[in-house]
Design an enzyme around this catalytic site. Sequence first.
Site, PDB file in Angstrom:
ATOM      1  N   ASP A 170    -109.999  28.761 -12.746  1.00 31.59           N
ATOM      2  CA  ASP A 170    -109.563  30.115 -12.024  1.00 31.59           C
ATOM      3  C   ASP A 170    -107.916  30.270 -12.457  1.00 31.59           C
ATOM      4  O   ASP A 170    -107.567  31.472 -13.009  1.00 31.59           O
ATOM      5  CB  ASP A 170    -109.506  29.971 -10.752  1.00 31.59           C
ATOM      6  CG  ASP A 170    -109.523  31.412  -9.925  1.00 31.59           C
ATOM      7  OD1 ASP A 170    -109.825  32.443 -10.816  1.00 31.59           O
ATOM      8  OD2 ASP A 170    -109.079  31.517  -8.807  1.00 31.59           O
ATOM      9  N   HIS A 253    -111.798  37.822 -15.679  1.00 33.17           N
ATOM     10  CA  HIS A 253    -112.316  38.098 -14.284  1.00 33.17           C
ATOM     11  C   HIS A 253    -113.740  39.145 -14.531  1.00 33.17           C
ATOM     12  O   HIS A 253    -114.545  39.038 -13.697  1.00 33.17           O
ATOM     13  CB  HIS A 253    -111.430  38.247 -13.248  1.00 33.17           C
ATOM     14  CG  HIS A 253    -110.894  37.277 -12.628  1.00 33.17           C
ATOM     15  ND1 HIS A 253    -110.013  36.194 -13.109  1.00 33.17           N
ATOM     16  CD2 HIS A 253    -111.101  36.489 -11.307  1.00 33.17           C
ATOM     17  CE1 HIS A 253    -109.898  35.348 -12.292  1.00 33.17           C
ATOM     18  NE2 HIS A 253    -110.368  35.309 -11.249  1.00 33.17           N
ATOM     19  N   HIS A 270    -116.883  29.766  -8.879  1.00 34.00           N
ATOM     20  CA  HIS A 270    -115.971  30.746  -9.484  1.00 34.00           C
ATOM     21  C   HIS A 270    -115.128  30.539 -10.457  1.00 34.00           C
ATOM     22  O   HIS A 270    -115.275  31.181 -11.593  1.00 34.00           O
ATOM     23  CB  HIS A 270    -115.335  31.238  -8.375  1.00 34.00           C
ATOM     24  CG  HIS A 270    -114.343  32.362  -8.698  1.00 34.00           C
ATOM     25  ND1 HIS A 270    -114.502  33.824  -8.893  1.00 34.00           N
ATOM     26  CD2 HIS A 270    -112.857  32.274  -8.983  1.00 34.00           C
ATOM     27  CE1 HIS A 270    -113.466  34.347  -9.307  1.00 34.00           C
ATOM     28  NE2 HIS A 270    -112.698  33.522  -9.246  1.00 34.00           N
TER      29      HIS A 270
END
Length: 367
Positions: A170, A253, A270
């Site tokens: 991330d 993203h 994620h």
Amino acid sequence: MKRVICSPGSYLQGQGELSRLAEYYQTLGRQGAYLIVSRSAYAVWKDRIDGGFRSAGIPYEVHLFGGECCQSEIDKHLRQIGNRDVVLGVGGGKVLDTAKAAAHFARKPVIIAPTIASTDAPCSRVAVLYTEQGAFSHYLSLSSNPNMVVVDTLAVAQAPVRFLMAGVGDALATCYEAEAAARSGAVTMAGGCSTRAALALAQLCRDTLLRYGRQAKADAERGTVTDAVENVVESNTYLSGVGFESGGLAAAHAIHNGLTVLGETHKLLHGEKVAFGTLVQLVLERRDAEDILKIITFCRDCGLPTTLEELGLAHAGDERLMQAASASCAPEETMGNMPFPVTPEDVLSAMKRADQIAQLAGMLKRG
Ligand SMILES: [Zn+2]
């Protein structure tokens, strides 16, 4: 256009910080603390959490998290909160978002204490709300960032290392997205243009990860907290947190969000999907193959997925990949923050190109 940067009021990180929550509470409140804690964090860290409040003689209540960050869960806490004057959230992302949302509606300060470092959400002034069934509902914009973010690196290092490495995935995206958003002059989640400060933090985030990520993985696998682990936790949580919120998101993203329309990817975290989104963004930007290969090798070393096969999409076919590519280019997506127009066709071919380079990297390694 004005420049805006925002961040939590303060950020504290170190071993054993969970036992100091009472101390930090006292800088914000007097009437007693209202804690929302995940079941798993409380099972492991009960003594530390309770011990600090007991020994300081501060009134506190622990409420175990119901399992979903949804409006009914938030309302339940709002009914119970009474005159407790500070909300504390302890655990993973959904617990923290529930605490942020409850504090927002109750107009009380909030202390956020992540026990894993799998995303850069803890420092932000956004909460992600779901339905009771667990489907995405909406983003809740909060009036401010958390008053304090407190990270106990001992807890983070003792959680499964996959979480820490997903946080690396991330956080690695942040710099590339912030650079793209700065070039296009995009308005960030902070409500203005990027600042030199946010960009510098995002770049420091990437450099720190590339330098210490592999060592942090090895150290966290043994459950030990070293400088490498501390550096990576700070990057995942703070540098990336301020970097994404005030630096802006872009293709990585948007591609993550596009991938979520394909059920095969739901077992991934994620940050694992964002890692692949970053590779696709690098291809879209026509970066040198050597630079892309360097990032792919780093991701592979961190155990992050780099090929369609590792995303569970080996047999997805062009038609379904195109669904993800189209979703990533929807008008509300941050693909629009790229400094050049990107079509779903561009995304599809960049996904396949990233996959090819990663497969090649895998063969080189094996060969
Ligand atoms: Zn993210």
